[in-house]
Design a protein around this motif. Structure first.
Motif, PDB file in Angstrom:
ATOM      1  N   LEU A   1       6.813   5.579 -10.447  1.00 22.58           N
ATOM      2  CA  LEU A   1       6.253   4.685  -9.439  1.00 22.58           C
ATOM      3  C   LEU A   1       4.901   5.230  -9.014  1.00 22.58           C
ATOM      4  O   LEU A   1       4.665   6.442  -9.097  1.00 22.58           O
ATOM      5  N   PRO A   2       3.975   4.403  -8.532  1.00 23.41           N
ATOM      6  CA  PRO A   2       2.670   4.896  -8.090  1.00 23.41           C
ATOM      7  C   PRO A   2       2.794   5.910  -6.952  1.00 23.41           C
ATOM      8  O   PRO A   2       3.522   5.668  -5.983  1.00 23.41           O
ATOM      9  N   SER A   3       2.108   7.050  -7.095  1.00 24.21           N
ATOM     10  CA  SER A   3       2.099   8.136  -6.109  1.00 24.21           C
ATOM     11  C   SER A   3       3.468   8.780  -5.918  1.00 24.21           C
ATOM     12  O   SER A   3       3.673   9.533  -4.959  1.00 24.21           O
ATOM     13  N   ASN A   4       4.412   8.512  -6.829  1.00 26.18           N
ATOM     14  CA  ASN A   4       5.751   9.058  -6.657  1.00 26.18           C
ATOM     15  C   ASN A   4       5.771  10.578  -6.771  1.00 26.18           C
ATOM     16  O   ASN A   4       6.655  11.238  -6.203  1.00 26.18           O
ATOM     17  N   MET A   5       4.792  11.163  -7.484  1.00 29.39           N
ATOM     18  CA  MET A   5       4.738  12.617  -7.605  1.00 29.39           C
ATOM     19  C   MET A   5       4.520  13.259  -6.238  1.00 29.39           C
ATOM     20  O   MET A   5       5.120  14.292  -5.922  1.00 29.39           O
TER      21      MET A   5
ATOM     22  N   ASN B   1       3.817   3.486 -13.641  1.00 32.37           N
ATOM     23  CA  ASN B   1       3.164   3.669 -12.346  1.00 32.37           C
ATOM     24  C   ASN B   1       1.867   2.881 -12.270  1.00 32.37           C
ATOM     25  O   ASN B   1       0.813   3.404 -11.943  1.00 32.37           O
ATOM     26  N   GLN B   2       1.943   1.604 -12.579  1.00 35.04           N
ATOM     27  CA  GLN B   2       0.758   0.754 -12.568  1.00 35.04           C
ATOM     28  C   GLN B   2       0.324   0.471 -11.123  1.00 35.04           C
ATOM     29  O   GLN B   2       1.148   0.164 -10.264  1.00 35.04           O
TER      30      GLN B   2
ATOM     31  N   VAL C   1       0.860  -1.175   0.000  1.00 38.75           N
ATOM     32  CA  VAL C   1       0.000   0.000   0.000  1.00 38.75           C
ATOM     33  C   VAL C   1       0.899   1.228   0.000  1.00 38.75           C
ATOM     34  O   VAL C   1       1.614   1.481   0.970  1.00 38.75           O
ATOM     35  N   VAL C   2       0.872   2.018  -1.072  1.00 37.00           N
ATOM     36  CA  VAL C   2       1.739   3.194  -1.162  1.00 37.00           C
ATOM     37  C   VAL C   2       1.039   4.447  -0.638  1.00 37.00           C
ATOM     38  O   VAL C   2       1.676   5.340  -0.080  1.00 37.00           O
TER      39      VAL C   2
ATOM     40  N   PHE D   1     -16.958   5.838   7.327  1.00 34.41           N
ATOM     41  CA  PHE D   1     -15.755   6.122   6.553  1.00 34.41           C
ATOM     42  C   PHE D   1     -15.766   5.383   5.220  1.00 34.41           C
ATOM     43  O   PHE D   1     -16.336   4.292   5.104  1.00 34.41           O
ATOM     44  N   LYS D   2     -15.116   6.002   4.233  1.00 34.20           N
ATOM     45  CA  LYS D   2     -14.823   5.337   2.961  1.00 34.20           C
ATOM     46  C   LYS D   2     -13.307   5.290   2.819  1.00 34.20           C
ATOM     47  O   LYS D   2     -12.652   6.323   2.671  1.00 34.20           O
ATOM     48  N   VAL D   3     -12.757   4.103   2.888  1.00 31.92           N
ATOM     49  CA  VAL D   3     -11.305   3.912   2.879  1.00 31.92           C
ATOM     50  C   VAL D   3     -10.875   3.403   1.507  1.00 31.92           C
ATOM     51  O   VAL D   3     -11.474   2.465   0.961  1.00 31.92           O
ATOM     52  N   SER D   4      -9.841   4.036   0.953  1.00 30.17           N
ATOM     53  CA  SER D   4      -9.288   3.644  -0.339  1.00 30.17           C
ATOM     54  C   SER D   4      -7.798   3.388  -0.189  1.00 30.17           C
ATOM     55  O   SER D   4      -7.088   4.185   0.442  1.00 30.17           O
ATOM     56  N   VAL D   5      -7.337   2.293  -0.750  1.00 29.36           N
ATOM     57  CA  VAL D   5      -5.906   1.970  -0.713  1.00 29.36           C
ATOM     58  C   VAL D   5      -5.387   1.874  -2.141  1.00 29.36           C
ATOM     59  O   VAL D   5      -6.051   1.327  -3.024  1.00 29.36           O
ATOM     60  N   LYS D   6      -4.214   2.443  -2.356  1.00 29.59           N
ATOM     61  CA  LYS D   6      -3.557   2.370  -3.662  1.00 29.59           C
ATOM     62  C   LYS D   6      -2.454   1.330  -3.581  1.00 29.59           C
ATOM     63  O   LYS D   6      -1.486   1.489  -2.831  1.00 29.59           O
TER      64      LYS D   6
END
Length: 373
Positions: A157-161, A70-71, A37-38, A52-57
């Motif tokens: 990479l995912p969320s690297n920005m 960044n898949q 999880v990033v 709550f609404k929880v989202s994980v990338k």
């Protein structure tokens, strides 16, 4: 007897790895059986009977690091607690969720506008032993899920920005305030220093903007700083350089590049009915842009105009913080450090903070006009 001990030790050495493999309850899983999880986002749910609404990338490994690699997968669940939502999300994937590499937590704007949500969210984040205290915190606008869904083509990479922006290892700008998990939790509990969160806004071009700051009063989001106010605040918070200061000089505009910023403050007459906070800011920089020719002999005049403009802008920022009833700089914490009594010092400061008088002193020094005159 000695021969028997040697034979026994050999049997134990041979069978020990077998016993360890057969032991039940082993928590170790190979890397190919884990989802890392990033980024984690928490929003206000669309269902009225959930909290709550929880989202994980979840990052998808790539054979090589390149632009556009960044898949990722985003899994979302609504529940009455963060723990319950995470457990349900685990039933939707085929691998174990690993939070050891979670570097950013994003909270939705609508969720933070309500009382009490901050404490319940932070309780889960701080209790988990696998979450880094150096993870970054932010507020997502319009919500956290839209921020997680942003996938710029420039990312490797995912969320690297987000990680490059908050870590100042990529872009370096005074508009971005980086807030760590440990500092945010400290501000949430400490009297005299209120919480802050940078605001991440999703844009239509699948990019994000980070140039504003959200202010909290221990309970909920109460005020927002504009990009320019965020830049001034960051000079006190992190004393970051590379700040542009536009000023009006002789009916034209010139821009100062502040390479070095030094700020400090002190509380005078703290025991009186109306204490005074002296704010001092020193800037060393260059003239970066001008709409008219500027001579070296004019630098001193520009410095004086810049000092007056800067004093007014800093004063306006602190007046705004005072009117909102928040103290993100930590003036109250400094007051408490020198006024420890058995009881009542915090109540006294809260009453005094609304009547504080701010005096700002600016000192600007220009080293030149750039490479042209």
């Amino acid at each position: 007897m000695k021969t028997f001990q040697i034979i026994l030790s050999k049997w134990v050495s041979a069978l020990l790895p077998v016993f360890l493999v057969l032991l039940p309850g082993c928590g170790f899983k190979d890397i190919d059986k884990r989802f890392f999880v990033v980024t984690l986002g928490i929003d206000k749910p669309t269902s009225s009977n959930k909290l709550f609404k929880v989202s994980v990338k979840l990052a998808i490994p790539s054979p090589q690091e390149r632009f556009g690699s960044n898949q990722s997968i985003i899994v979302t669940e609504e529940a009455n607690s963060v723990t319950e939502a995470v457990r349900i999300i685990k039933s939707k994937v085929d691998k174990e969720l690993d939070f050891g590499y979670t570097k950013a937590f994003v909270f939705g704007e609508s969720l933070l506008n309500e009382d009490g949500n901050l404490y319940e969210i932070m309780d889960w984040v701080n209790r988990r032993r696998d979450i880094q205290l150096t993870a970054w915190m932010a507020m997502g606008k319009p919500d956290a899920l839209s921020v997680l869904q942003a996938a710029p083509r420039s990312e490797r990479l995912p969320s690297n920005m987000l990680f490059l922006s908050f870590g100042q290892s990529g872009t370096e700008t005074a508009y971005i305030v980086s807030e760590y998990l440990f500092d945010f939790f400290s501000r949430l509990k400490e009297r005299g220093k209120d919480p802050i969160l940078p605001i991440i806004e999703r844009r239509e071009d699948d990019q994000v903007s980070i140039n504003r700051l959200a202010l909290f009063n221990k309970q909920k989001h109460v005020a927002t700083l504009s990009p320019y106010e965020t830049k001034i605040f960051n000079s006190f918070y992190e004393q970051i350089g590379k700040v542009d200061i536009p000023i009006k000089y002789q009916n034209n505009y010139v821009t100062i590049d502040a390479n070095t910023i030094r700020t400090k403050y002190s509380i005078q007459n703290a025991d009186s009915a109306k204490p005074v906070v002296h704010l001092t800011i020193k800037i060393l920089g260059l003239l970066e842009e001008s709409r008219m020719p500027v001579k070296l002999s004019e630098l001193q005049q520009i410095e004086k105009v810049a000092e007056q403009e800067l004093q007014l802008r800093v004063l306006a920022l602190f007046k705004k913080l005072q009117k909102a009833g928040v103290d993100p700089i930590g003036i109250g914490l400094r007051y408490r450090a020198s006024h420890r009594t058995d009881q009542g010092e915090w109540e006294q400061w809260q009453e005094k903070y609304s009547r504080l008088d701010f005096q700002v002193y600016a000192q600007v020094k220009l080293m030149g006009t750039g490479v042209i005159e």
